[in-house]
Design a protein around this motif. Structure first.
Motif, PDB file in Angstrom:
ATOM      1  N   ASN A 103      17.891  54.810  33.252  1.00  0.00           N
ATOM      2  CA  ASN A 103      18.930  55.281  32.338  1.00  0.00           C
ATOM      3  C   ASN A 103      20.169  55.834  33.041  1.00  0.00           C
ATOM      4  OD1 ASN A 103      16.135  55.922  30.791  1.00  0.00           O
ATOM      5  ND2 ASN A 103      17.729  55.442  29.306  1.00  0.00           N
ATOM      6  N   HIS A 104      19.968  56.442  34.183  1.00  0.00           N
ATOM      7  CA  HIS A 104      21.047  57.157  34.860  1.00  0.00           C
ATOM      8  C   HIS A 104      21.777  56.270  35.866  1.00  0.00           C
ATOM      9  CE1 HIS A 104      22.840  60.036  37.711  1.00  0.00           C
ATOM     10  NE2 HIS A 104      22.755  60.974  36.792  1.00  0.00           N
ATOM     11  N   GLU A 105      21.079  55.792  36.857  1.00  0.00           N
ATOM     12  CA  GLU A 105      21.692  55.030  37.950  1.00  0.00           C
ATOM     13  C   GLU A 105      22.422  53.770  37.481  1.00  0.00           C
ATOM     14  OE1 GLU A 105      21.730  52.108  41.352  1.00  0.00           O
ATOM     15  OE2 GLU A 105      20.852  51.998  39.355  1.00  0.00           O
ATOM     16  N   PRO A 106      21.858  52.962  36.558  1.00  0.00           N
ATOM     17  CA  PRO A 106      22.569  51.743  36.154  1.00  0.00           C
ATOM     18  C   PRO A 106      23.897  52.023  35.459  1.00  0.00           C
ATOM     19  CG  PRO A 106      20.250  51.643  35.522  1.00  0.00           C
ATOM     20  CD  PRO A 106      20.531  53.058  35.924  1.00  0.00           C
ATOM     21  N   ASN A 107      24.097  53.240  35.009  1.00  0.00           N
ATOM     22  CA  ASN A 107      25.317  53.581  34.286  1.00  0.00           C
ATOM     23  C   ASN A 107      26.227  54.501  35.107  1.00  0.00           C
ATOM     24  OD1 ASN A 107      24.547  52.168  31.776  1.00  0.00           O
ATOM     25  ND2 ASN A 107      22.898  53.661  31.766  1.00  0.00           N
ATOM     26  N   VAL A 108      25.759  55.683  35.444  1.00  0.00           N
ATOM     27  CA  VAL A 108      26.583  56.623  36.206  1.00  0.00           C
ATOM     28  C   VAL A 108      26.962  56.041  37.568  1.00  0.00           C
ATOM     29  CG1 VAL A 108      26.651  58.910  37.278  1.00  0.00           C
ATOM     30  CG2 VAL A 108      25.625  58.615  35.004  1.00  0.00           C
ATOM     31  N   ALA A 109      25.969  55.508  38.284  1.00  0.00           N
ATOM     32  CA  ALA A 109      26.235  54.977  39.622  1.00  0.00           C
ATOM     33  C   ALA A 109      27.084  53.710  39.575  1.00  0.00           C
ATOM     34  CB  ALA A 109      24.919  54.696  40.345  1.00  0.00           C
ATOM     35  N   THR A 110      26.804  52.847  38.618  1.00  0.00           N
ATOM     36  CA  THR A 110      27.559  51.598  38.521  1.00  0.00           C
ATOM     37  C   THR A 110      29.025  51.855  38.207  1.00  0.00           C
ATOM     38  OG1 THR A 110      25.601  50.346  37.849  1.00  0.00           O
ATOM     39  CG2 THR A 110      27.748  49.398  37.309  1.00  0.00           C
ATOM     40  N   VAL A 111      29.285  52.752  37.261  1.00  0.00           N
ATOM     41  CA  VAL A 111      30.675  53.070  36.917  1.00  0.00           C
ATOM     42  C   VAL A 111      31.382  53.706  38.117  1.00  0.00           C
ATOM     43  CG1 VAL A 111      32.159  54.457  35.427  1.00  0.00           C
ATOM     44  CG2 VAL A 111      30.213  53.238  34.452  1.00  0.00           C
ATOM     45  N   ARG A 112      30.682  54.595  38.841  1.00  0.00           N
ATOM     46  CA  ARG A 112      31.265  55.182  40.057  1.00  0.00           C
ATOM     47  C   ARG A 112      31.635  54.091  41.059  1.00  0.00           C
ATOM     48  NH1 ARG A 112      28.464  56.395  45.168  1.00  0.00           N
ATOM     49  NH2 ARG A 112      29.776  57.781  46.417  1.00  0.00           N
ATOM     50  N   PHE A 113      30.742  53.140  41.281  1.00  0.00           N
ATOM     51  CA  PHE A 113      31.003  52.082  42.253  1.00  0.00           C
ATOM     52  C   PHE A 113      32.180  51.228  41.804  1.00  0.00           C
ATOM     53  CE2 PHE A 113      30.110  47.767  43.957  1.00  0.00           C
ATOM     54  CZ  PHE A 113      30.196  48.071  45.313  1.00  0.00           C
ATOM     55  N   TRP A 114      32.207  50.852  40.539  1.00  0.00           N
ATOM     56  CA  TRP A 114      33.287  50.031  40.030  1.00  0.00           C
ATOM     57  C   TRP A 114      34.629  50.755  40.144  1.00  0.00           C
ATOM     58  CZ3 TRP A 114      30.893  47.841  34.839  1.00  0.00           C
ATOM     59  CH2 TRP A 114      29.929  46.874  35.177  1.00  0.00           C
ATOM     60  N   GLN A 115      34.673  52.036  39.794  1.00  0.00           N
ATOM     61  CA  GLN A 115      35.942  52.759  39.764  1.00  0.00           C
ATOM     62  C   GLN A 115      36.388  53.209  41.148  1.00  0.00           C
ATOM     63  OE1 GLN A 115      36.759  55.315  36.439  1.00  0.00           O
ATOM     64  NE2 GLN A 115      37.562  56.939  37.729  1.00  0.00           N
ATOM     65  N   ALA A 116      35.470  53.770  41.924  1.00  0.00           N
ATOM     66  CA  ALA A 116      35.864  54.386  43.193  1.00  0.00           C
ATOM     67  C   ALA A 116      35.905  53.416  44.361  1.00  0.00           C
ATOM     68  CB  ALA A 116      34.913  55.541  43.530  1.00  0.00           C
ATOM     69  N   PHE A 117      35.153  52.341  44.302  1.00  0.00           N
ATOM     70  CA  PHE A 117      35.047  51.460  45.463  1.00  0.00           C
ATOM     71  C   PHE A 117      35.543  50.035  45.195  1.00  0.00           C
ATOM     72  CE2 PHE A 117      31.962  54.859  45.992  1.00  0.00           C
ATOM     73  CZ  PHE A 117      32.367  55.361  47.215  1.00  0.00           C
ATOM     74  N   LEU A 118      35.273  49.479  44.032  1.00  0.00           N
ATOM     75  CA  LEU A 118      35.821  48.161  43.711  1.00  0.00           C
ATOM     76  C   LEU A 118      37.232  48.275  43.156  1.00  0.00           C
ATOM     77  CD1 LEU A 118      32.909  46.124  42.056  1.00  0.00           C
ATOM     78  CD2 LEU A 118      33.759  46.005  44.401  1.00  0.00           C
TER      79      LEU A 118
END
Length: 205
Positions: A103-118
């Motif tokens: 529930n947490h990683e697929p959403n919080v972590a994915t959005v972080r990766f998309w916004q901060a790194f991609l």
């Protein structure tokens, strides 16, 4: 304990949680770096020698390789105070570790990766379509955590467990994905308790 080598990317919270467990337990761990943005975990040598699934982290224990971050955390901590002695609390700890990955990683972590790194401007059309739903699901996960932490210091029992460490890894950098942690006061207080643990290291360490 056998020689420990962590195959990782320093930007990854999944990799960080393993390093944090090792630091809190005083376990020496070597680090091998890969750049996921350059697809270094998709090379023939990595797939053949480290993880056929092409993902990190991977904890190397002697000449054996253990993928999946929470499995690696369990290996390091299974005989330590980070795992409760009570069987129900052990199961409850695992429940929160499963919640973190589902529930947490697929959403919080994915959005972080998309916004901060991609970068949002570089997302594919499919990723852009998924982004609003992932934000909603990420906020729901943080809200559930905040409600659970009201009136308690840790997720399970009365002391730090793997549940806390696994949830901490991406929660403490959630604002890099645009999540407002100020909306979750109990989560914020809990983050401070984790950062104050003896042996704590930050994600940039």
């Amino acid at each position: 304990m056998e020689r420990l080598i962590l195959h990782e990317d320093r930007i990854s919270g999944n990799c960080y949680k393993i390093r944090l467990v090792a630091a809190l337990l005083g376990l020496p761990i070597e680090r091998r770096q890969y750049d996921v943005l350059k697809r270094e975990t998709r090379t023939e040598s990595f797939l053949a020698q480290v993880n056929a699934n092409g993902r990190i982290p991977v904890l190397q224990i002697g000449d054996r390789f253990l993928p999946e971050s929470n499995a690696a955390c369990w290996y390091l901590a299974s005989r330590s105070p980070l795992v409760p002695a009570d069987r129900f609390e052990q199961a409850d700890m695992l429940r929160w570790m499963f919640f973190e990955q589902y529930n947490h990683e697929p959403n919080v972590a994915t959005v972080r990766f998309w916004q901060a790194f991609l970068g949002i401007e570089n997302l594919t059309e499919a990723q852009r379509a998924l982004l609003p739903g992932k934000r909603v699901a990420g906020e729901a996960a943080l809200r559930l955590m905040d409600e659970h932490l009201a009136g308690r210091d840790y997720f399970v029992g009365h002391s730090l467990t793997l549940a806390d460490i696994c949830l901490y890894a991406y929660t403490h950098v959630a604002e890099e994905g645009g999540f407002d942690l100020g909306a979750y006061p109990y989560v914020q207080a809990w983050l401070g308790r984790i950062a104050g643990q003896p042996g704590y290291i930050g994600i940039e360490a």
